[in-house]
Structure formats: structure tokens, C-alpha cells
Motif scaffolding. Structure first.
Motif, short mmCIF file in Angstrom:
data_model
loop_
_atom_site.label_atom_id
_atom_site.label_comp_id
_atom_site.label_asym_id
_atom_site.label_seq_id
_atom_site.Cartn_x
_atom_site.Cartn_y
_atom_site.Cartn_z
N THR A 1 47.39 -16.24 15.46
CA THR A 1 46.17 -16.69 14.78
C THR A 1 45.02 -15.69 14.95
N ASN A 2 45.02 -14.94 16.04
CA ASN A 2 43.97 -13.97 16.35
C ASN A 2 42.58 -14.60 16.33
N LYS A 3 42.46 -15.82 16.90
CA LYS A 3 41.18 -16.50 16.96
C LYS A 3 40.42 -16.11 18.24
N TRP A 4 39.14 -16.45 18.26
CA TRP A 4 38.27 -16.22 19.42
C TRP A 4 38.95 -16.71 20.68
N ALA A 5 38.90 -15.90 21.75
CA ALA A 5 39.60 -16.26 22.99
C ALA A 5 38.91 -15.64 24.19
N ILE A 6 38.75 -16.44 25.26
CA ILE A 6 38.19 -15.96 26.53
C ILE A 6 38.94 -16.65 27.68
N ASP A 7 38.58 -16.29 28.91
CA ASP A 7 39.04 -17.00 30.12
C ASP A 7 40.56 -17.10 30.20
N VAL A 8 41.21 -15.96 30.18
CA VAL A 8 42.67 -15.92 30.22
C VAL A 8 43.19 -16.11 31.65
N SER A 9 44.32 -16.78 31.76
CA SER A 9 45.06 -16.84 33.01
C SER A 9 46.55 -16.89 32.67
N VAL A 10 47.37 -16.38 33.56
CA VAL A 10 48.82 -16.44 33.36
C VAL A 10 49.47 -17.07 34.59
N PHE A 11 50.61 -17.71 34.39
CA PHE A 11 51.34 -18.31 35.50
C PHE A 11 52.81 -18.43 35.13
N TRP B 1 50.96 -4.33 38.40
CA TRP B 1 49.69 -5.05 38.36
C TRP B 1 49.18 -5.12 36.93
N TYR B 2 48.60 -6.28 36.59
CA TYR B 2 47.98 -6.46 35.28
C TYR B 2 46.59 -7.05 35.46
N MET B 3 45.62 -6.47 34.78
CA MET B 3 44.27 -7.01 34.77
C MET B 3 43.98 -7.53 33.36
N TYR B 4 43.87 -8.86 33.25
CA TYR B 4 43.55 -9.50 31.98
C TYR B 4 42.05 -9.78 31.93
N PHE B 5 41.46 -9.68 30.74
CA PHE B 5 40.04 -9.94 30.60
C PHE B 5 39.71 -10.19 29.14
N GLU C 1 41.11 -11.31 35.49
CA GLU C 1 42.09 -11.84 36.44
C GLU C 1 43.13 -10.78 36.74
N LEU C 2 43.49 -10.65 38.00
CA LEU C 2 44.45 -9.67 38.47
C LEU C 2 45.74 -10.37 38.85
N HIS C 3 46.85 -9.93 38.26
CA HIS C 3 48.16 -10.55 38.52
C HIS C 3 49.20 -9.48 38.81
N PHE C 4 50.13 -9.81 39.70
CA PHE C 4 51.24 -8.92 40.00
C PHE C 4 52.50 -9.53 39.40
N LEU C 5 53.02 -8.88 38.33
CA LEU C 5 54.14 -9.43 37.56
C LEU C 5 55.18 -8.35 37.32
N LYS C 6 56.42 -8.68 37.61
CA LYS C 6 57.53 -7.74 37.37
C LYS C 6 57.24 -6.37 37.98
N ASP C 7 56.78 -6.38 39.23
CA ASP C 7 56.55 -5.17 40.03
C ASP C 7 55.43 -4.28 39.52
#
Length: 350
Positions: A143-153, A102-106, A94-100
């Protein structure tokens, strides 16, 4: 006179051809690309920037119109180094524009799905297809547990992260978690579980097991849709390898405590599901966008065109316009048939 008449006919032909071409440019058919799971799109400064799961790299498409995605400029922005914990199985970017910036989370792992975690890249360029992308490491809770499908808002000035994760260290059930963020690179505080599979339609794990869902329980792909004073968290449910992969929805007031599970109400039925009559199966892992003139709301999702195609490369990105119910909730309708010409997102003010 005869020459003048022929000239008039020729000019009319050019006019009609030009008109037809204009209409063609403004219509589209699903799917938008032959293949592409977990589609995501964001609009900024007159351009749409699109991405989807590519497995071994991160890619961005740049276009004035999502309807013309197949002819869009395409650029690989990052290939992970070999032999790391994030070298393989790059999922749901996911591509987000935050605080001027770009961030690509995956999500990524070392080839073992049990090791999937969330990572992020940063780019200070105004255009995410230009400039330098810098790997900023893992983003996760304590916790550092298994994680996928990130989104931010963002909501009421606070940044949040959503993702699908396991309660413990073994697969068996995927839940949806939320946490506050201190900044685009840092989770601030504990994760909170706000959705877990509870209904039968969230538990399909074997193709054809519709009458008796097995124990595989999946909630994943959380995405936020804002409308007036409400937040709608639209997520994917059941195994993506089944035809019954579908979208569910949680609803909360934008002024509620989003870290309190009681603030979220789950809809008892899926809000978007397979449409065998239209040859659309396993629709899911969506995102949302508005038309360039801001007057229309669109859903972007992946789906299969035949039953039994599962989670592979047959999944293709599709889009369609949606409306709003009288109670303020979204009405996504049913997945539309592939190959049918539709009007693209409105550009009348552009």
C-alpha cells in the motif's frame, strides 16, 4: 602504637569509601538522560545497545549497565544524505540482531510528515558501534501508506513487523498494523490492522480535554513483550502532545494466528499512565529488557516532568522494574518519581 592506630583508621576509611562507591555504581535515578524520546535498548554479548530519536541522525550508546547510560560510549552511526525522501525527521529507531546481522529500523521523511515511511540499515559487524552501516532502503507493504514506529519480532520461527500507520493518505487516525516478513528487509504479504483507537483514553488530542476527548485518535509505538505462552503488544495511545499519552495493551496466544485481528484482545484501561503525584506526565513509547543476569524484567520509556511539555526535547528516558500478575500479564505499576535512588538491574551472576 599511635601510628598503627592511625593506619587502621585510614584503611577503614578507604574500605568505607570503596563500599560507598560500589553502592553508587549499582544505583541510579531517573531520568537516565536529560533528553531522549522513543528509547530502545537491546542486550547482546554482555553489552546493552541503546538508541532514541535524534531527529537528523542515528546514534547508538554502548554500556554494560543501562543504569550508567549517561556515561556510556556514544556513536553516531549514520547521517542521511540531504535532499532525499529520508533526510529529515528520523523517528523511533530500533536496533535488532537478526540472522547474524544488525539492523537499524527507523521512520523518516523529506520534511513533510505526510511522507513518513520506514527505512532500514544493515551491519554485519559483531558490534553495532563498529563496522560499516549500509542503507538498504525502504521497508513497507504494497500500500505504501504513511508509516512510523516500526518494530520487528519473531514468533514460532516467523518474523513479523509492527508499525503505526494511516488507513488512507490523510491524517486523522493512527492504527497499528502487522505483516509477515520474508527476511529482515522484506515484508511478505498484506498488512493487517490489529488495533485502532476505540476507548476515550486513546483519543485525547488537546491538553485539558480529558472530559471530552476530541477526534484525534492515536495508537502508535507498538512493542512486543513475551511471557510464557502469551504475547503482549504494548502500545502508546492518544496524542504525544498531551499529558494523557499512555500505554495500552493487546494480548494474544503465541500459538494463535497473529494476522487475525480476533486473536488480539485489547485491555479496556491503560496499563501505564501519567502519575501527577510523582510529577510524571505523558509516559509512553517504551521498550523492554531483562537484567544482565536474566532474573528481572524492566520497562524503558520516555516521559515529561511537568504538565504541558508536549512532544519536544523535554521528554527523557526512564526505566523501572516490573512484575507479573497471577494471570501472567505484566504489572508495570505507576511511573516512579525522578531523582529517587533505586537499585539498578541485577548483575549478581556477572
Amino acid at each position: 602504637m599511635n601510628k598503627i592506630f592511625k593506619l587502621i583508621i585510614l584503611l577503614l576509611c578507604f574500605a568505607v569509601t570503596g563500599f560507598a562507591q560500589t553502592n553508587t555504581d549499582k544505583t541510579f535515578t531517573n531520568p537516565l538522560l536529560p533528553s531522549g524520546a522513543d528509547p530502545w535498548v537491546i542486550y547482546k554479548d554482555g553489552y546493552y545497545y541503546y538508541t532514541n530519536s535524534a531527529g537528523n541522525r542515528l546514534v547508538i550508546w554502548k554500556t554494560k549497565s543501562v543504569a550508567r547510560l549517561s556515561s556510556a560510549e556514544k556513536k553516531t552511526i549514520w547521517v542521511p544524505p540531504a535532499g532525499t525522501s529520508y533526510s529529515k525527521e528520523l523517528w523511533a529507531p530500533e536496533l535488532h540482531f537478526l540472522k547474524d546481522k544488525w539492523y537499524m529500523y527507523f521512520a523518516a521523511d523529506d520534511g513533510n510528515n505526510n511522507n513518513h515511511r520506514i527505512y532500514v540499515l544493515e551491519n554485519s559487524s559483531a558490534d553495532p558501534t563498529k563496522g560499516d552501516w549500509t542503507f538498504k532502503g525502504k521497508v513497507g507493504d504494497e500500500t505504501n501508506k504513511w508509516a512510523i514506529d516500526v518494530s520487528v519480532f519473531e514468533n514460532n520461527g516467523q518474523l513479523y513487523m509492527l508499525w503505526a500507520g494511516w488507513e488512507g493518505d490523510e491524517n486523522g487516525q493512527q492504527n497499528i498494523y502487522i505483516a509477515k516478513m520474508k527476511d529482515p528487509l522484506t515484508i511478505d504479504g498484506p498488512r493487517v490492522k490489529i488495533s485502532t483507537p476505540t476507548y476515550d483514553w486513546e483519543k485525547y488530542g488537546d491538553l485539558g480535554a480529558k472530559s471530552n476527548p476530541p477526534h484525534v485518535n492515536v495508537n502508535e509505538g507498538p512493542e512486543i513483550l513475551k511471557h510464557k505462552n502469551k504475547l503482549f503488544l504494548v502500545y502508546s495511545a492518544s496524542g504525544c502532545w498531551t499529558d494523557y499519552y499512555a500505554l495500552g495493551m493487546l494480548t494474544a496466544s503465541k500459538n494463535s494466528d497473529l494476522l487475525n485481528p480476533a486473536s488480539w484482545t485489547k485491555s479496556p484501561q491503560p496499563v501505564f499512565k501519567e502519575a501527577p503525584a510523582n510529577s510524571v506526565y505523558a509516559p509512553g513509547h517504551n521498550s523492554f529488557f531483562k537484567s544482565p543476569d536474566g532474573t528481572e524484567d524492566w520497562i524503558l520509556y520516555h516521559a515529561n516532568s511537568q504538565p504541558g511539555q508536549g512532544c519536544g526535547n523535554e521528554r527523557s528516558p526512564r526505566m523501572q522494574k516490573f512484575s507479573w500478575n497471577k494471570d501472567g500479564s505484566p504489572n508495570f505499576g505507576v511511573p516512579l518519581k525522578a531523582g529517587i535512588a533505586m537499585d539498578g538491574p541485577s548483575e549478581k551472576n556477572k
